[in-house]
Design a protein around this motif. Structure first.
Motif: not given
Length: 434
Positions: A247-251, A305-307
């Motif tokens: 989703g936000n690409f932190g993972n 996605p912020s990341n």
């Protein structure tokens, strides 16, 4: 540990400063100046999870915090199981939902709370975060009841599951929740605007608990090592393909940092729902976010996605072409069919993991003639009961509620409604939080 601002590279900070600031100048994300490389990866993989995680995080911190303190922080934050479950002959699921709020965000949020306590100066602090579902609960529970810390969680009204919402809107005390009339991207934009406002940032001692905070990503690096460690017990010396619901690409960022450290991963798959900005970008090189689409996998309903800049930075530092990253967009219908297929095989899952499972299945099928036979892991990021309405409907079942959800299911929601308006948010913060 030195980190630099991806938007303004001249800004370099320590780990402690990055934890306290959250975001850098110009909304820039902090990224390690050097990614530590592990010399004997097999020795590291043979360690128990807690001991290995302590070792990994200390490689990043490089003595910035007392080693005994880091060991205690990790042991306190990661005190729950993360089993690798065999789903079929080619796929495993890493279940990351056995923590207190039944989602993978527990790893990052609990470790971040430990970090903020360790690097804080005792002054009052306000944690401001946006959530597309699971972050809100993990952060709220990690900071609930802590002295001198107030938490404000913004979430998109009507766009997360009722049980997800109940986990963080029923706590009260130092936890404040705002139901924003908009999507997750609107919530995230309000948080970024707050960080750009000097009055709020300094007047409230602002910090963020989103995956923009580097401490959360370091915690997530650790479970990728555990996934491969458990996998290689069954398949020695084979590197899995890992499919990440994104989703936000932190993972995914955390996974790529793990690979950069030396973790044997064959390929990563960035699996999204219909909010397919990244798959389209990897396909044609044009970054064109569309309006956010509401889907069954609401925690991944993120159009911007912020990341993502961190993913590109990791590829650039390591000399990996972006084409080495696989991607897939899985629509609701396909995700539902995959959920049913998993259940027929005896594994009950939920929409986000189903998207990652479908993307993994398709990738493995495309490499059927490879030797050795490719195998993979998809991440189970949330307990199926957090999406009970969807799962019950798709599988024609009645999932029982685990205790964490049962005890809040009838509790009153304490969230306050608010327009997606920065001026309204600023008035609220100075009226209720100062």
């Amino acid at each position: 540990m030195k980190l630099y601002n991806l938007s303004h590279p001249e800004q370099q900070v320590s780990f402690s400063e990055a934890v306290r600031l959250g975001l850098g100048k110009g909304r820039g994300l902090f990224f390690p100046c050097d990614i530590p490389k592990l010399k004997d990866i097999n020795v590291v993989l043979a360690m128990p999870f807690i001991e290995r995680s302590q070792y990994i995080i200390k490689q990043f911190l490089q003595g910035e915090l007392d080693e005994a303190k880091v060991d205690a922080m990790v042991a306190s934050a990661f005190n729950f199981d993360l089993p690798l479950v065999k789903v079929d002959g080619a796929r495993y699921c890493l279940e990351l939902f056995h923590g207190p709020t039944l989602a993978f965000k527990d790893f990052g949020a609990r470790f971040m709370a430990q970090c903020i306590n360790a690097v804080g100066d005792g002054k009052p602090l306000t944690i401001l975060t946006a959530t597309s579902g699971d972050t809100g609960a993990a952060v709220a529970h990690a900071f609930h009841g802590l002295d001198n810390i107030k938490v404000v969680v913004l979430f998109p009204q009507g766009k997360i599951s009722v049980l997800q919402q109940k986990l963080f809107t029923t706590l009260g005390g130092n936890i404040h929740t705002l139901a924003i009339d908009g999507d997750f991207d609107a919530c995230q934009e309000l948080v970024k605007q707050a960080f750009d406002d000097e009055d709020i940032r300094h007047g409230l001692g602002l910090n963020s608990a989103n995956s923009i905070n580097i401490s959360r990503l370091l915690a997530q690096v650790c479970y990728y090592f555990e996934a491969v460690a458990q996998f290689q017990v069954k398949h020695p010396n084979q590197a899995p393909i890992i499919s990440v619901p994104s989703g936000n690409f932190g993972n995914l960022t955390a996974g790529m940092l793990a690979k950069a450290m030396g973790l044997p991963v064959a390929r990563f798959i960035a699996a999204t729902n219909a909010n397919d900005t990244v798959p389209r970008y990897l396909g044609d090189g044009n970054w064109r976010p569309n309006k956010t689409i509401a889907t069954l996998s609401n925690a991944m309903d993120v159009a911007e996605p912020s990341n993502w800049p961190r993913v590109e930075a990791c590829c650039d530092v390591m000399g990996w072409p972006l084409s080495s990253l696989l991607s897939a967009s899985v629509a609701d219908k396909a995700a539902s069919l995959e959920l049913q297929a998993l259940a027929r095989g005896g594994y009950v899952s939920e929409p986000h993991a189903a998207i990652a499972a479908k993307a993994l299945t398709d990738t493995l099928a495309a490499q059927v003639d490879s030797e050795p036979k490719p195998l993979g892991i998809f991440l189970g990021t949330a307990h199926p009961a957090k999406f009970k309405e969807v799962v019950d409907s798709v599988l024609s079942c009645q999932l029982p509620l685990p205790q964490a959800l049962a005890q809040v299911s009838d509790a009153p929601c304490l969230a306050e409604p608010m327009a997606a308006d920065f001026a309204a948010l600023k008035r609220y913060l100075f009226a209720r939080i100062v």
